[in-house]
Write an enzyme that holds these catalytic residues in place. Sequence first.
Site, PDB file in Angstrom:
ATOM      1  N   GLN A   1       8.579  72.873  46.847  1.00 10.98           N
ATOM      2  CA  GLN A   1       8.482  71.406  46.773  1.00 10.98           C
ATOM      3  C   GLN A   1       9.607  70.712  47.542  1.00 10.98           C
ATOM      4  O   GLN A   1       9.509  69.524  47.832  1.00 10.98           O
ATOM      5  CB  GLN A   1       8.492  70.929  45.317  1.00 10.98           C
ATOM      6  CG  GLN A   1       7.246  71.361  44.557  1.00 10.98           C
ATOM      7  CD  GLN A   1       7.273  70.780  43.162  1.00 10.98           C
ATOM      8  OE1 GLN A   1       7.866  71.362  42.261  1.00 10.98           O
ATOM      9  NE2 GLN A   1       6.670  69.617  42.984  1.00 10.98           N
TER      10      GLN A   1
ATOM     11  N   CYS B   1       2.850  66.031  38.746  1.00 11.65           N
ATOM     12  CA  CYS B   1       3.646  66.843  39.672  1.00 11.65           C
ATOM     13  C   CYS B   1       4.383  65.914  40.623  1.00 11.65           C
ATOM     14  O   CYS B   1       3.786  64.954  41.115  1.00 11.65           O
ATOM     15  CB  CYS B   1       2.715  67.775  40.443  1.00 11.65           C
ATOM     16  SG  CYS B   1       3.567  68.832  41.621  1.00 11.65           S
ATOM     17  N   LEU B   2       5.643  66.205  40.887  1.00 12.61           N
ATOM     18  CA  LEU B   2       6.422  65.349  41.804  1.00 12.61           C
ATOM     19  C   LEU B   2       5.851  65.378  43.218  1.00 12.61           C
ATOM     20  O   LEU B   2       6.119  64.480  44.003  1.00 12.61           O
ATOM     21  CB  LEU B   2       7.893  65.778  41.817  1.00 12.61           C
ATOM     22  CG  LEU B   2       8.656  65.601  40.498  1.00 12.61           C
ATOM     23  CD1 LEU B   2      10.120  65.998  40.675  1.00 12.61           C
ATOM     24  CD2 LEU B   2       8.553  64.175  39.972  1.00 12.61           C
TER      25      LEU B   2
ATOM     26  N   GLY C   1      10.397  69.806  35.917  1.00 15.59           N
ATOM     27  CA  GLY C   1      10.421  71.088  36.595  1.00 15.59           C
ATOM     28  C   GLY C   1      10.281  70.882  38.088  1.00 15.59           C
ATOM     29  O   GLY C   1       9.770  69.844  38.530  1.00 15.59           O
TER      30      GLY C   1
ATOM     31  N   HIS D   1       3.198  75.874  35.396  1.00 16.18           N
ATOM     32  CA  HIS D   1       3.015  74.945  36.520  1.00 16.18           C
ATOM     33  C   HIS D   1       3.924  75.317  37.697  1.00 16.18           C
ATOM     34  O   HIS D   1       3.482  75.374  38.852  1.00 16.18           O
ATOM     35  CB  HIS D   1       3.311  73.521  36.009  1.00 16.18           C
ATOM     36  CG  HIS D   1       3.241  72.442  37.051  1.00 16.18           C
ATOM     37  ND1 HIS D   1       2.346  71.401  36.972  1.00 16.18           N
ATOM     38  CD2 HIS D   1       3.967  72.238  38.174  1.00 16.18           C
ATOM     39  CE1 HIS D   1       2.523  70.602  38.032  1.00 16.18           C
ATOM     40  NE2 HIS D   1       3.499  71.087  38.761  1.00 16.18           N
ATOM     41  N   GLU D   2       5.190  75.594  37.386  1.00 18.73           N
ATOM     42  CA  GLU D   2       6.158  75.878  38.462  1.00 18.73           C
ATOM     43  C   GLU D   2       5.907  77.240  39.097  1.00 18.73           C
ATOM     44  O   GLU D   2       6.028  77.382  40.316  1.00 18.73           O
ATOM     45  CB  GLU D   2       7.599  75.778  37.949  1.00 18.73           C
ATOM     46  CG  GLU D   2       7.991  74.439  37.335  1.00 18.73           C
ATOM     47  CD  GLU D   2       7.621  73.218  38.164  1.00 18.73           C
ATOM     48  OE1 GLU D   2       7.519  73.320  39.405  1.00 18.73           O
ATOM     49  OE2 GLU D   2       7.390  72.151  37.558  1.00 18.73           O
TER      50      GLU D   2
ATOM     51  N   HIS E   1       3.285  77.094  41.713  1.00 20.53           N
ATOM     52  CA  HIS E   1       3.743  76.559  43.010  1.00 20.53           C
ATOM     53  C   HIS E   1       4.202  77.683  43.948  1.00 20.53           C
ATOM     54  O   HIS E   1       4.040  77.583  45.161  1.00 20.53           O
ATOM     55  CB  HIS E   1       4.934  75.611  42.815  1.00 20.53           C
ATOM     56  CG  HIS E   1       4.568  74.179  42.535  1.00 20.53           C
ATOM     57  ND1 HIS E   1       3.852  73.407  43.425  1.00 20.53           N
ATOM     58  CD2 HIS E   1       4.841  73.368  41.488  1.00 20.53           C
ATOM     59  CE1 HIS E   1       3.711  72.172  42.928  1.00 20.53           C
ATOM     60  NE2 HIS E   1       4.287  72.120  41.741  1.00 20.53           N
TER      61      HIS E   1
HETATM   62 NI    NI Z   1       4.448  70.509  40.464  1.00 17.80          NI
END
Ligand code: NI
Length: 162
Positions: free
Chosen positions: A51, A88-89, A46, A130-131, A134
Site C-alpha cells: 500500500q 481500506c486506505l 492496518g 485483510h492485511e 494485500h
Molecule cells: Ni487494505
Amino acid sequence: MAIRKVREVGDDVLTKECREVKKMTPRISQLIDDMFDTMYEYNGVGLAAPQVGVLRRIIVVDVGEDPRALINPRIVSHEGTQTGEEGCLSFPGKYGIVTRPMKVTVEGLDRNMNPVSWEAEGLLARCFCHEVDHLDGHMYTEFVEGEIHDVAMEEAMEEEDE
Ligand code: NI
C-alpha cells in the site's frame, strides 16, 4: 518518521505478490516506522507494505490495543466467522460487508526477526486477514457481499439519529 504516499485501487502494485523479508535492514526498519506513521496519519487500523508501494511481506496493525508489526505473516488457523463492514486506505471513502474468521492464529516474525505466534479475535482477526491478503495482491473488494457503499454504517446510523 515519514508519511508515505498510499497507493490506491487501480495501481498495479496492489495486485502483485510480495516477497518475503530475509533479514532486517535499516531500510526495512525505516519502512516499518513509516508504515505506522502513515497508518496513523490516515486513521487506519492496518497497513500492508504494498500500500506504500513496497512489495515486501510486512504488515502493521493497531486496533487501539497495541501496535504490532509482523513480517512474513501467515494465517495458520482460523475459527468461526464474523460478518461486518470493512474499508481500506487504498480505497478511500468506500466500505463493504465481508465475512472473515472470528478468530485466527497468525505466525511470522516480529521486527527483531524473532518468530511469533499470535491469537487474535474480532476486529484484530479481521485486520490480520485483510492485511495478509494485500501481500498476495488481494483487496477486500473481491470478497464484498452486496454493494460497496460510500458511507460507513456507523456514520449512516449517526445521521439517522440526527
Ligand atoms: Ni487494505
